[in-house]
Design an enzyme around this catalytic site. Structure first.
Site, PDB file in Angstrom:
ATOM      1  N   GLU A 175       0.889  -1.075  -0.081  1.00  0.00           N
ATOM      2  CA  GLU A 175       0.110   0.123  -0.058  1.00  0.00           C
ATOM      3  C   GLU A 175       0.825   1.234  -0.075  1.00  0.00           C
ATOM      4  O   GLU A 175       0.567   2.280   0.693  1.00  0.00           O
ATOM      5  CB  GLU A 175      -1.040   0.106   1.202  1.00  0.00           C
ATOM      6  CG  GLU A 175      -1.904  -1.120   1.113  1.00  0.00           C
ATOM      7  CD  GLU A 175      -2.992  -1.164   2.544  1.00  0.00           C
ATOM      8  OE1 GLU A 175      -2.954  -0.129   3.113  1.00  0.00           O
ATOM      9  OE2 GLU A 175      -3.854  -2.016   2.315  1.00  0.00           O
ATOM     10  N   GLU A 293      -5.282  -8.793   0.476  1.00  0.00           N
ATOM     11  CA  GLU A 293      -5.902  -8.473   1.813  1.00  0.00           C
ATOM     12  C   GLU A 293      -7.532  -8.305   1.591  1.00  0.00           C
ATOM     13  O   GLU A 293      -7.701  -7.418   0.635  1.00  0.00           O
ATOM     14  CB  GLU A 293      -5.502  -6.930   2.406  1.00  0.00           C
ATOM     15  CG  GLU A 293      -3.931  -7.161   3.113  1.00  0.00           C
ATOM     16  CD  GLU A 293      -3.511  -5.886   3.565  1.00  0.00           C
ATOM     17  OE1 GLU A 293      -4.642  -5.203   4.019  1.00  0.00           O
ATOM     18  OE2 GLU A 293      -2.464  -5.425   3.570  1.00  0.00           O
TER      19      GLU A 293
END
Length: 535
Positions: A175, A293
């Site tokens: 991220e 995720e």
């Protein structure tokens, strides 16, 4: 209520078993310490070496389920992590202020412990590196995979593993598009860094498989920039999806909001696959997507007392009478998974099965989390228990076939405001899009030899059974099928398993049954697996 399900064997695709993967994050709500790793517990291994402290009951539950791949050490934890902190004698390892979650990290569970745990449960490890230091990344690969005689391979041998571990899957950052990450940077800067990391990591081991950082909303052309800069070196492009549910409203109403969110996930999966396909084709790139995720968050008011884990597997009771419920901003990481969650997860698997036919399919997925923190397995000092969602993984990866078949479904549906994940407007309310939500969601599969068809059917209706007529290629299926269900015998759609009631939500086998005139009644708020023998 009636429906019709027609299965088509001429429209098929392969389901990658890696979509049933998992995720562990260090310093995160009992994932590691108090979860897979609990030194001093009577339930843990007590012996010299990297296995010391691993929970035996957790190992057994994970080994029984089967874990195709597990990502570690995060997550956000990845960005500030240095693998050398977790090597050597545990007493000598540095205790660090961990900057992702603001906790102190003992580093007693490091690379050797994680890889020893992977060997115990029989899973492929997926190591995520920060992508902030090329030399560190190279040395981590050298430590785990190199077979020569260097300082790092000698250290590995001294730590109990003379031969290479052979770790295949490596993440290049996490991220990094987000300002919450240490190492946040632009797409161009990330692509340049990831390309250099991949080049030199593969110089140690050419067989490595790399997961690059993707982004579904493609802000500022993130995906095209990343594919331009590092796409030819990637095997996967990652993306993350989170749903959200409140836990203190009317159960039936919230149930509907929970189970519908798999439609949002499917929309995002298809959209990102289409985007990546359109960008990959002119660049002559071949890669898969990694949903590394995903879960559905249990959110609650941040004015409530902080949640604490109960010994029975849930959250300690709190006095919240009269407290403000308008600010639903905090995630309760200790609340257990419910029957409603289980149907949501099943719906996402159906979406992933259908996505296997896309030009750029999802070929890896890792749910957050495996242990505690709303996980598939819940561990407490007194034992471990299968969460309701554990049985979804068991049903789909151990009882369905590896070949997805198209299924046309006609039946009842409802018009609903479907939450767009854990996304809020300026007032703090969930963003929604109006969509038609079918009551029945079907994933049809067959075995590799084609001799058995397995039909997984979710009935999202909270109250009504649905009678469906079943056909295969427009003709009748065999008149008998073996049946398993999840949730059909549970009267509370927010029911959860605990150490004292470990099987409240679990698979029930009903043996072989007759299907009169090719019909079957699918119970409310349940998943049903029908297995047909075609020989």
């Amino acid at each position: 209520m009636t429906a019709h399900i027609d299965i088509h064997r001429d429209r098929r695709s392969s389901i990658d078993p890696m979509i049933y993967g998992h995720f562990l994050e260090s310093a995160f709500f009992g994932n590691i310490e108090g979860g897979v790793f609990d030194p001093g517990s009577p339930l843990a291994y007590d012996e010299p070496g990297a296995r010391n402290g691993l929970r035996r009951d957790v190992v057994e539950l994970c080994r029984t389920l089967g874990l195709p791949v597990v990502r570690w050490p995060g997550g956000n934890f990845t960005s500030p992590y240095h693998f050398e902190d977790g090597l050597g004698l545990r007493a000598d390892r540095p205790r660090r202020l961990e900057l992702a979650w603001g906790l102190e990290e003992s580093n007693h569970f490091g690379t050797d412990e994680f890889l020893a745990w992977c060997a115990e449960v029989g899973t492929e490890p997926y190591l995520a590196h920060s992508c902030r230091d090329v030399d560190e990344a190279v040395r981590w690969v050298e430590y785990t995979n190199y077979g020569g005689d260097t300082a790092f391979t000698r250290q590995r041998a001294a730590n109990g593993h003379p031969s290479p571990y052979g770790v295949k899957y490596w993440g290049l950052g996490n991220e990094v598009y987000g300002r919450w990450q240490m190492g946040h940077r632009s797409a161009a800067a990330y692509a340049a860094d990831a390309s250099e990391h991949a080049r030199f990591m593969r110089s140690v081991d050419p067989s490595l498989k790399f997961v690059g950082v993707g982004l579904t909303d493609d802000r500022q052309g993130w995906t095209s920039t990343v594919l331009d800069g590092v796409g030819s070196q990637l095997d996967y492009l990652s993306f993350h999806l989170y749903g959200a549910t409140t836990q203190q409203v009317d159960g039936a109403a919230e149930y509907d909001a929970i189970v519908a969110q798999s439609l949002y996930f499917e929309q995002q999966i298809i959209g990102y696959s289409d985007l990546v396909a359109s960008l990959a084709a002119p660049r002559d790139l071949s890669l898969g997507l990694a949903l590394d995720e995903w879960n559905i968050r249990h959110v609650e008011p941040d004015t409530w007392p902080a949640p604490l884990p109960s010994d029975d597997g849930g959250t300690v009771e709190r006095d919240v009478d009269g407290l403000d419920t308008s600010r639903q901003h905090r995630v309760n990481r200790w609340s257990p998974r419910t029957l409603a969650d289980a149907l949501f997860y099943a719906g996402v698997f159906h979406a992933l099965h259908r996505a296997s036919a896309l030009t750029v399919p999802v070929t890896m997925a890792n749910t957050v989390n495996l242990l505690n923190a709303n996980g598939v397995v819940v561990a407490r000092p007194g034992g471990a228990v299968r969460a309701a969602t554990y049985h979804v993984w068991d049903l789909y990866q151990n009882h369905l076939g590896p070949v997805a078949l198209a299924a046309d479904v006609s039946g009842p549906s409802r018009l609903a405001a479907v939450r767009q994940g854990d996304d809020r407007d300026h007032a703090g309310d969930f963003r929604t899009h109006t969509a038609t939500v079918p009551d029945l969601d079907v994933s049809a599969t067959q075995t590799a030899d084609g001799r058995s068809v397995r039909l997984a059917v979710i009935n999202r209706s909270s109250t009504a059974a649905i009678s469906a007529t079943l056909t295969l290629d427009g003709a009748a299926l065999p008149p008998r099928a073996s049946v398993q269900t999840l949730g059909a015998d549970v009267d509370d759609v927010l029911a959860a398993n605990t150490l004292s009631t470990p099987d409240r939500v679990a698979l029930r086998s009903h043996g072989e049954i007759e299907l009169p005139e090719g019909t079957h009644d699918f119970p409310a708020h349940s998943i049903t697996l029908l297995t047909f023998d075609l020989t």
